[in-house]
Design an enzyme around this catalytic site. Structure first.
Site, PDB file in Angstrom:
ATOM      1  N   ASN A   9      60.078  -5.907  75.767  1.00 50.49           N
ATOM      2  CA  ASN A   9      59.918  -5.207  76.828  1.00 50.49           C
ATOM      3  C   ASN A   9      60.787  -5.835  78.045  1.00 50.49           C
ATOM      4  O   ASN A   9      60.239  -7.000  78.438  1.00 50.49           O
ATOM      5  CB  ASN A   9      58.483  -4.812  77.361  1.00 50.49           C
ATOM      6  CG  ASN A   9      58.558  -4.186  78.703  1.00 50.49           C
ATOM      7  OD1 ASN A   9      59.725  -3.692  79.280  1.00 50.49           O
ATOM      8  ND2 ASN A   9      57.310  -4.134  79.502  1.00 50.49           N
ATOM      9  N   LYS A  11      61.898  -5.129  80.762  1.00 49.59           N
ATOM     10  CA  LYS A  11      61.705  -4.639  82.375  1.00 49.59           C
ATOM     11  C   LYS A  11      63.120  -4.577  83.030  1.00 49.59           C
ATOM     12  O   LYS A  11      63.908  -4.358  82.223  1.00 49.59           O
ATOM     13  CB  LYS A  11      60.904  -6.017  82.628  1.00 49.59           C
ATOM     14  CG  LYS A  11      59.458  -6.229  81.962  1.00 49.59           C
ATOM     15  CD  LYS A  11      58.343  -6.950  82.743  1.00 49.59           C
ATOM     16  CE  LYS A  11      57.248  -7.275  81.835  1.00 49.59           C
ATOM     17  NZ  LYS A  11      56.302  -7.758  82.340  1.00 49.59           N
ATOM     18  N   HIS A  95      52.929   1.207  81.153  1.00 52.53           N
ATOM     19  CA  HIS A  95      52.935   0.101  81.479  1.00 52.53           C
ATOM     20  C   HIS A  95      52.100  -0.384  82.648  1.00 52.53           C
ATOM     21  O   HIS A  95      52.345   0.436  83.637  1.00 52.53           O
ATOM     22  CB  HIS A  95      54.279  -0.578  81.548  1.00 52.53           C
ATOM     23  CG  HIS A  95      54.297  -2.267  81.482  1.00 52.53           C
ATOM     24  ND1 HIS A  95      54.016  -2.843  82.686  1.00 52.53           N
ATOM     25  CD2 HIS A  95      54.496  -2.873  80.378  1.00 52.53           C
ATOM     26  CE1 HIS A  95      54.143  -4.176  82.196  1.00 52.53           C
ATOM     27  NE2 HIS A  95      54.383  -4.271  81.040  1.00 52.53           N
ATOM     28  N   GLU A  97      52.790  -2.438  84.993  1.00 57.28           N
ATOM     29  CA  GLU A  97      53.765  -2.490  86.119  1.00 57.28           C
ATOM     30  C   GLU A  97      54.023  -1.001  86.793  1.00 57.28           C
ATOM     31  O   GLU A  97      54.085  -0.540  87.814  1.00 57.28           O
ATOM     32  CB  GLU A  97      54.881  -3.070  85.859  1.00 57.28           C
ATOM     33  CG  GLU A  97      54.606  -4.715  85.790  1.00 57.28           C
ATOM     34  CD  GLU A  97      55.667  -5.303  84.871  1.00 57.28           C
ATOM     35  OE1 GLU A  97      56.462  -4.943  84.339  1.00 57.28           O
ATOM     36  OE2 GLU A  97      55.078  -6.640  84.380  1.00 57.28           O
ATOM     37  N   GLU A 167      47.421  -4.761  76.835  1.00 53.85           N
ATOM     38  CA  GLU A 167      47.810  -5.513  77.498  1.00 53.85           C
ATOM     39  C   GLU A 167      46.962  -5.984  78.644  1.00 53.85           C
ATOM     40  O   GLU A 167      47.101  -5.045  79.864  1.00 53.85           O
ATOM     41  CB  GLU A 167      49.410  -5.156  78.352  1.00 53.85           C
ATOM     42  CG  GLU A 167      50.206  -4.872  77.021  1.00 53.85           C
ATOM     43  CD  GLU A 167      51.714  -5.030  77.676  1.00 53.85           C
ATOM     44  OE1 GLU A 167      52.410  -5.974  77.125  1.00 53.85           O
ATOM     45  OE2 GLU A 167      51.900  -4.362  78.579  1.00 53.85           O
ATOM     46  N   GLY A 173      52.766 -11.854  82.074  1.00 52.89           N
ATOM     47  CA  GLY A 173      53.855 -12.677  83.096  1.00 52.89           C
ATOM     48  C   GLY A 173      52.957 -13.832  83.725  1.00 52.89           C
ATOM     49  O   GLY A 173      53.792 -14.354  84.660  1.00 52.89           O
ATOM     50  N   SER A 213      51.865 -12.470  77.898  1.00 53.08           N
ATOM     51  CA  SER A 213      52.233 -13.955  77.611  1.00 53.08           C
ATOM     52  C   SER A 213      52.120 -14.332  76.232  1.00 53.08           C
ATOM     53  O   SER A 213      51.766 -15.476  75.742  1.00 53.08           O
ATOM     54  CB  SER A 213      51.094 -14.932  78.591  1.00 53.08           C
ATOM     55  OG  SER A 213      51.401 -14.634  79.919  1.00 53.08           O
TER      56      SER A 213
HETATM   57  P1  PGA Z   1      54.893 -10.938  79.196  1.00 54.44           P
HETATM   58  O1  PGA Z   1      54.864  -9.300  79.424  1.00 54.44           O
HETATM   59  O2  PGA Z   1      55.053 -11.201  77.866  1.00 54.44           O
HETATM   60  O3  PGA Z   1      56.096 -11.530  80.226  1.00 54.44           O
HETATM   61  O4  PGA Z   1      53.525 -11.393  79.812  1.00 54.44           O
HETATM   62  C1  PGA Z   1      54.393  -8.543  78.607  1.00 54.44           C
HETATM   63  C2  PGA Z   1      54.543  -7.030  79.013  1.00 54.44           C
HETATM   64  O5  PGA Z   1      54.608  -6.590  80.196  1.00 54.44           O
HETATM   65  O6  PGA Z   1      54.857  -6.067  78.150  1.00 54.44           O
END
Ligand code: PGA
Length: 252
Positions: A9, A11, A95, A97, A167, A173, A213
């Site tokens: 992903n 983003k 997601h 976010e 998630e 992140g 992560s």
């Molecule tokens: P990350 O993000 O691997 O940077 O923690 C995962 C995601 O948001 O799908």
């Protein structure tokens, strides 16, 4: 047996040019990989370029979101049919976010899931609890609500094709991944709920992947659990070397 899926992903990272450069390099690095479905999710504007660059490779392309209407006066939005026509096969929905920064609800997720299926896209539906919710012991209640609300009306056949991404919001992140035990526990819970609501056969075919992560050095342990069917990778999917390593270690 479920073939593991590793999805990147991106983003709001990478231009069209960056995307083409990445795919050209990455496809040669992973060209011999079998037994793992590899997916990248660039920003909308680079989806078509990614599809072209990945043609005749083992890399699939996903969008990061969609709008549920087919077409119309919805400035700034992109429909499932448009994504499918651009050549993507997957779409990330709900997601965290999108949920926290853009007010997406389970009801909206549900409309997006229906629209994705309507256009022949595979939805990657994200669910997960916040740190507060985990500390209040609400993790399972939150997951149940997100699954029930987000997947309302989904048939058993559709569920079998769908991908759920667990998630935990506190792991996204932050560099703080769920431990393999925490991920395994949550995945087993999700699988059990899917079995209850959609039947054993559909639930056994549905992929439940982990995100938050994920890095080359923790992927192998995470996917060792039989209910963890791969990963949704954010930050570590932006580098060819790191993302390829995650793909390799998923298979091992
Ligand atoms: P990350 O993000 O691997 O940077 O923690 C995962 C995601 O948001 O799908």
């Amino acid at each position: 047996m479920r073939t593991p899926i590793v999805a990147g992903n991106w983003k709001m990272h990478k231009t069209v040019g960056d995307t083409v450069k990445f795919v050209k390099e990455f496809r040669s690095v992973v060209k011999d990989v079998t037994g793992v479905e590899i997916v990248i999710a660039p920003p909308f504007i680079a989806v078509h370029a990614a599809v072209e660059a990945a043609r005749n490779s083992n890399i699939g392309v996903s969008a990061q979101d969609l709008y549920w209407e087919r077409q119309g006066a919805f400035t700034g939005e992109v429909s499932a049919a448009m994504i499918a026509e651009a050549g993507a096969e997957y779409v990330i929905i709900g997601h965290s976010e999108r949920r926290t920064l853009f007010g997406e609800t389970d009801a909206m997720v549900n409309k997006k899931v229906a629209a994705a299926f309507g256009a022949g896209l595979t939805p990657i539906v994200c669910i997960g609890e916040t740190l507060d919710q985990r500390e209040r012991n609400e993790t399972y209640a939150v997951l149940d609500r997100q699954i029930k609300g987000g997947l309302d009306g989904v048939t058993a056949d559709q569920l079998a094709q769908l991908v759920v991404a667990y998630e935990p919001v506190w792991a996204i992140g932050t560099g703080r991944n769920a431990t393999p035990a925490q991920a395994g526990e949550a995945h087993a819970h999700i699988r059990k709920r899917l079995q209850g609501w959609f039947g054993a056969d559909a639930a056994d075919r549905c992929h439940v992947i982990y995100g938050g992560s994920v890095k080359p050095d923790n992927i192998a342990e995470l996917v060792r659990h039989p209910d963890v069917d791969g990963a949704l990778v954010g930050g570590a999917s932006l580098e060819v070397g790191a993302f390829a390593e995650i793909v390799f270690r998923t298979r091992a």
